[in-house]
Design an enzyme around this catalytic site. Structure first.
Site, PDB file in Angstrom:
ATOM      1  N   SER A  90       0.853  -1.174   0.000  1.00  0.00           N
ATOM      2  CA  SER A  90       0.000   0.000   0.000  1.00  0.00           C
ATOM      3  C   SER A  90       0.896   1.234   0.000  1.00  0.00           C
ATOM      4  CB  SER A  90      -0.873  -0.041   1.261  1.00  0.00           C
ATOM      5  OG  SER A  90      -1.630   1.135   1.384  1.00  0.00           O
ATOM      6  N   LYS A 133      -0.973  -0.840  -4.483  1.00  0.00           N
ATOM      7  CA  LYS A 133      -2.212  -0.117  -4.139  1.00  0.00           C
ATOM      8  C   LYS A 133      -1.850   1.325  -3.859  1.00  0.00           C
ATOM      9  CE  LYS A 133      -4.685  -0.091   0.201  1.00  0.00           C
ATOM     10  NZ  LYS A 133      -5.293  -0.935   1.257  1.00  0.00           N
ATOM     11  N   LEU A 134      -2.448   2.232  -4.612  1.00  0.00           N
ATOM     12  CA  LEU A 134      -2.172   3.652  -4.436  1.00  0.00           C
ATOM     13  C   LEU A 134      -3.237   4.277  -3.563  1.00  0.00           C
ATOM     14  CD1 LEU A 134      -1.512   4.658  -8.171  1.00  0.00           C
ATOM     15  CD2 LEU A 134       0.187   3.937  -6.455  1.00  0.00           C
ATOM     16  N   LYS A 135      -2.818   4.998  -2.534  1.00  0.00           N
ATOM     17  CA  LYS A 135      -3.767   5.795  -1.775  1.00  0.00           C
ATOM     18  C   LYS A 135      -4.117   6.998  -2.639  1.00  0.00           C
ATOM     19  CE  LYS A 135      -3.931   3.578   2.173  1.00  0.00           C
ATOM     20  NZ  LYS A 135      -5.219   3.083   2.704  1.00  0.00           N
ATOM     21  N   ASP A 180      -7.052   3.075  -3.201  1.00  0.00           N
ATOM     22  CA  ASP A 180      -7.799   3.086  -1.939  1.00  0.00           C
ATOM     23  C   ASP A 180      -8.088   4.540  -1.561  1.00  0.00           C
ATOM     24  OD1 ASP A 180      -8.876   2.726   0.557  1.00  0.00           O
ATOM     25  OD2 ASP A 180      -7.161   1.644   1.405  1.00  0.00           O
ATOM     26  N   ASN A 206     -10.103   5.503   1.057  1.00  0.00           N
ATOM     27  CA  ASN A 206     -10.418   5.694   2.483  1.00  0.00           C
ATOM     28  C   ASN A 206     -11.593   6.649   2.693  1.00  0.00           C
ATOM     29  OD1 ASN A 206      -7.082   5.079   2.845  1.00  0.00           O
ATOM     30  ND2 ASN A 206      -8.506   4.010   4.190  1.00  0.00           N
ATOM     31  N   GLU A 224     -10.933   0.696  -3.701  1.00  0.00           N
ATOM     32  CA  GLU A 224     -11.236   0.342  -2.304  1.00  0.00           C
ATOM     33  C   GLU A 224     -11.883   1.521  -1.577  1.00  0.00           C
ATOM     34  OE1 GLU A 224      -7.784  -1.305  -0.404  1.00  0.00           O
ATOM     35  OE2 GLU A 224      -8.562  -1.018   1.622  1.00  0.00           O
ATOM     36  N   ASP A 243     -13.680  -1.748   2.703  1.00  0.00           N
ATOM     37  CA  ASP A 243     -12.775  -1.899   3.846  1.00  0.00           C
ATOM     38  C   ASP A 243     -13.505  -1.358   5.079  1.00  0.00           C
ATOM     39  OD1 ASP A 243     -10.779  -1.665   5.763  1.00  0.00           O
ATOM     40  OD2 ASP A 243      -9.359  -0.550   4.542  1.00  0.00           O
ATOM     41  N   LYS A 254      -9.884  -7.322   7.311  1.00  0.00           N
ATOM     42  CA  LYS A 254      -8.922  -6.912   8.346  1.00  0.00           C
ATOM     43  C   LYS A 254      -9.459  -7.506   9.628  1.00  0.00           C
ATOM     44  CE  LYS A 254      -7.333  -2.520   6.456  1.00  0.00           C
ATOM     45  NZ  LYS A 254      -7.543  -1.065   6.481  1.00  0.00           N
ATOM     46  N   GLY A 259      -4.234  -4.567   5.865  1.00  0.00           N
ATOM     47  CA  GLY A 259      -3.279  -4.352   6.950  1.00  0.00           C
ATOM     48  C   GLY A 259      -3.526  -3.004   7.598  1.00  0.00           C
TER      49      GLY A 259
END
Ligand code: OSB
Ligand code: MG
Length: 369
Positions: free
Chosen positions: A136, A162-164, A189, A191, A214, A239, A263, A291
């Protein structure tokens, strides 16, 4: 049957090798609560995945500490002899607080398994000895730095990047990484940083053959995620929204996602995480192991979980070196082929190194019946 005789809480802090920035904040240090339980025949460790502040979920370190000390530990002491299957009942009087519960559930399981000389992976029903690893990648100050980070991780062998992402730089950053690496497994992702008003962003991201997007929308927005999934080709993965096996079942049933990030800490521990896996598998949905920048203790648990048969996509199960210059356990090391061994010894298969643990400890407290 196993009886818990004593519990120790410990707050530890370790510097991260590089700042980790997401759409909800930046972290330069990993600070978390560790739980050690003593039974008659063994001791077991659990790591709480909560953070310093309630940015990812409502839980945070000081709150988790208080919930364990005030409610969960007394409930476990009071019940006496227990088996893993009894734990849901023991903690049923505490609503929510899955991260606090998970730390204690996992520490108990570690001790219970060690008393029986059994491995966690075997207990959960793992069918792999090595798991495929992804990484990540935090939001970088510039696109050039991001490309540098991605290139470095690919050279180490990571099998999925995985790119934030966050509003403003999302499409441009993803386009740059995709142009540099046309064939890699690439995901993003968010968030929970977007709303349905940002549909144009996800339509634009649809062009980059992403493995998944995500948690694009808010953690309570299951129906909105279902609407988004209908409008885009890319698979939605949830998530933050998935706090239990029941929520995973609901999300999959209404089409809010096609993939689930499991998770264990977010759903209350290993036993519930296994149920999330089972629910998704029954519906034919792939899962992968997320994670929370865990230390080597939490990472060992994640590796065992990732070895279950439904975990068909590379997880955020990266090498210790991706997070810390020195972990609190012996380091988990990814091989150049992008796989990592699943710990095979009794319990979670690792213990903290005493000297490193002492160095990282900020505070500790002993709890007894
Ligand atoms: O959303 O998956 C997330 C880290 C902390 C909090 C939330 C997330 C993450 C990561 C890193 O993406 C996963 C890891 O490498 O441990
Ligand atoms: Mg995530």
């Amino acid at each position: 049957m196993t009886r818990v005789r004593a519990i120790e809480l410990r707050l530890v802090g370790l510097p991260l090798v590089r700042p980790f920035r997401t759409s909800f904040g930046e972290q330069t240090r990993k600070v978390c609560v560790l739980v050690r339980v003593e039974t008659d025949g063994a001791e077991g460790w659990g790591e709480c995945v909560a953070d310093i502040d309630p940015g990812f979920s409502e839980e945070f370190n000081e709150g988790a500490w208080l919930v364990i000390r005030t409610f969960l530990a007394p409930a476990l002491f009071a019940v006496g002899d227990v088996e893993p299957r009894d734990l849901d009942g023991v903690f049923a009087g505490v609503r929510g607080n899955p991260m606090a519960k998970a730390a204690l559930v996992n520490a108990f399981l570690d001790a219970w398994l060690r008393e029986r000389d059994r491995s966690l992976a075997g207990f959960l029903g793992a069918d792999k000895e090595r798991v495929a690893c992804g990484v990540s990648v935090g939001i970088a100050p510039t696109t050039e730095e991001l490309l540098d980070h991605v290139r470095g991780y690919l050279e180490e062998g990571y099998r999925r990047i995985k790119l934030k992402i966050e509003p403003g730089t999302d499409v441009e950053r993803v386009a740059a990484v995709r142009a540099a690496h046309p064939d890699i497994l690439l995901s993003v992702d968010a968030n929970a940083a977007y709303t349905l008003n940002d549909l144009h962003v996800f339509r634009a991201l649809d062009r980059f053959s992403l493995l998944m997007v995500e948690q694009p929308l808010g953690h309570e927005d299951l129906v909105e995620h279902a609407k988004l999934q209908q409008e885009i080709r890319t698979d939605v993965c949830l998530d933050e929204s998935i706090r239990s096996a029941a929520l995973a079942a609901s999300a999959l049933e209404i089409g809010a996602c096609r993939i689930v990030n499991v998770k264990q800490g977010r759903v209350g521990g290993l036993l519930e995480a296994k149920r999330v896996h089972d629910v998704a598998r029954a519906q034919g949905a792939p899962v992968w192991c997320g994670g929370m920048l865990e230390t080597g203790l939490g990472r060992a648990v994640n590796l065992a979980l990732a070895a279950l048969p439904g975990f068909t996509l590379p997880g955020d199960t990266s090498s210790s070196a991706r997070y810390f210059t020195e972990d609190i356990t012996e380091p988990h090391v990814m091989a150049p082929d992008g796989t990592m061994p699943v710990p095979g010894g009794p319990g979670i298969g690792v213990v903290p190194k005493a000297d490193r643990l002492a160095e990282c400890t900020l505070r500790s407290e002993a709890l007894a019946p």
